[in-house]
Design an enzyme around this catalytic site. Structure first.
Site, short mmCIF file in Angstrom:
data_model
loop_
_atom_site.label_atom_id
_atom_site.label_comp_id
_atom_site.label_asym_id
_atom_site.label_seq_id
_atom_site.Cartn_x
_atom_site.Cartn_y
_atom_site.Cartn_z
CD GLU B 169 -13.70 -16.97 10.28
OE1 GLU B 169 -12.74 -17.48 9.66
OE2 GLU B 169 -14.19 -17.49 11.31
CD GLU B 312 -17.10 -24.34 8.84
OE1 GLU B 312 -18.30 -24.66 8.94
OE2 GLU B 312 -16.20 -25.15 8.58
#
Lengths: 340, 340
Positions: B169, B312
């Site tokens: 994310e 991420e």
């Protein structure tokens, strides 16, 4: 041992500062890659390069047999060593699978497996197994020196071919030798250093500790005579790895130490030349119980802990992949300027 | 939420026994690959396959903005979210570097980034950022349901293409939403769940805890109403990931959870459907302090701990490579019969 090596200093505040500055300029919160940032700093210091590459990778698996298996200290017979060497050469062992995945070349080094060398191994055989150190020194001083010299030479060759090397081992009985060396170099009791190896039960572990205790009393190996200690209770693969670490440090070749036995060889190398420690990276903390004490003794942080206890270089291969990730992140990530 | 999903049972003693038997027949001491053996057992149970392959790999990075940044809870401004989305699409972020190395496809999903969608993202934008949950629910119930449905649909598509998916994310402010959700689902105090995120100082962390405490008092989200909790204090990317986990579990697609924020979405998914937990694998324990408590709450073991706190999907990518190693070892190693 006459050491034909000179280990450079791996301290360089300007280089470490340059690495830190680049990390902080990449598109991520400062410090957010945690230990991977530290690993690159260490790697760069060993290479002596602010922007090092990590492309070519070699795994050296050092193999030998151990006379001390006559004392019933291993869950497996010595014949397994030669069988596993053939398995390495045919590509069927764990280390082969991992090296294929990660693009790591493998070299299988026969340092003293019982019997003839298998076709395809690198022949650095000192003898067909050590003597049983319960009754005699495992090897002569000259044999220990020869093994160390072999290791130094192999590391020099490795440094000419690879950016990084992994080290692994195979040798039925070699956790007994590694535990005995830990007693010598870390001053721990055999009851602390003896573990299950490839699968001993409680009675087997107790027997192993008794065998080590008696051998230490018989040979009185000392931490300030590391070559003598290797000769007394070491192994041919362990002495060869000791030399490999020394030669690698002299050549600025970073080496990833695998597990318990490879770490025992590192204890010996650091006893010979303390500066060698800073050219080593430590893959993992293995399930062999005394490994944690060894790592603590050397004041190093392993990369991961997955309860592995296989050896062969298996943890080292995984760690090389992690180190390659770290170096790729360092080299390939965009900077904040690139974003604008 | 009407859940158009049915999660199968991932318990199968016969399948687990078959996996265990094969591991013990490979050329290594029984159990010596430690946690890697457990990971393959878990993977095989999710797949429902005694000899599963792991070839095709997808990484989904879910991105959105958070109105709560107006309260000064993040070290970076919201504009960074869209900048990082562009960085992902150009291949310059950490997750791109890792996915290139490991052969993992990447998909960047815009769940609610402020502004227009960047060309190349998967458009699942609910709105341009959530509302500030200090003053109003972050989203409507209908928006939360829509995000969950989007995630379920994306997981179904992922299951048709990949053997495994990673989840990551990006969203400035999303540790605040994740910490708030941890308070709801784990019953911890905001002082325990609020951490430094991308780099808050002590005063910032204290402010973040106060904002969360006030929001919990304002909205009174409850663990037995997970969709309501997501609407009150969640985020669009978090709700979409919640759906992704549910859809993946329904499709027997193993998903590797990354770090703190992805784990908060897992708390929500497990609150909706407890069986979803067993289709998840957990990459690491991050340096965000409350992550360890979350993992303990779910009673799961992360694979490694390297002090990463980037998000991420960076830890998830590394974990996928480790899981691929485990599956390759399981499939490719020789058996003891092969040696004879």
């Amino acid at each position: 041992v006459k050491l034909p090596i000179r280990i450079p200093s791996f301290d360089d505040a300007a280089l470490a500062g340059a690495v830190h500055a680049r990390w902080n300029n990449l598109t991520k919160p400062p410090g957010s890659l945690g230990h991977l940032e530290d690993l690159v700093a260490r790697y760069a210091l060993i290479r002596g390069d602010t922007f090092p590459r990590l492309s070519s990778k070699g795994m050296y698996v050092f193999c030998a047999d151990h006379g001390v298996t006559a004392e019933g200290v291993s869950a497996f017979p010595s014949e397994i060593t030669a069988q596993m060497v053939r398995n390495f050469l045919r590509g069927g062992a764990a280390i082969n699978v991992l090296c294929r995945q990660y693009g790591i070349d493998t070299a299988i080094v026969d340092c003293g497996v019982i019997g003839d060398c298998a076709p395809g191994v690198i022949d650095r055989k000192i003898a067909s197994g050590t003597r049983n150190f319960a009754t005699a020194p495992a090897m002569t001083i000259r044999q220990a020196e020869q093994a160390i010299e072999n290791g130094i030479e192999l590391a020099r060759e490795a440094a000419a071919r690879y950016d990084i090397a992994g080290v692994g081992e195979m040798g039925i009985g070699n956790t007994t030798a590694a535990s005995a060396l830990q007693c010598v170099f870390c001053g721990v009791d055999p009851a602390e250093s003896a573990g299950r190896g490839a699968g001993l039960d409680d009675e087997g572990v107790a027997r192993k500790a008794r065998v080590i205790r008696a051998a230490l009393a018989l040979h009185a190996p000392a931490a300030d005579d590391p070559v003598g200690a290797l000769a007394a209770v070491g192994g041919f693969e362990i002495a060869t790895m000791t030399g490999f670490y020394l030669g690698a440090a002299a050549s600025r070749l970073p080496v990833v130490v695998d597990g318990f036995i490879t770490c025992a060889a590192a204890l010996a190398a650091v006893a010979i030349a303390p500066a060698a420690r800073d050219a080593l990276l430590f893959a993992h903390c293995s399930a062999e119980k005394a490994h944690r004490l060894m790592l603590r003794h050397m004041n190093v942080r392993p990369m991961f802990d997955l309860d592995l206890r296989l050896g062969e270089g298996s943890a080292s291969a995984i760690a090389i992949s992690l180190l390659e990730s770290s170096v790729r992140l360092f080299r390939e990530m965009a900077t904040f300027q690139d974003l604008c």
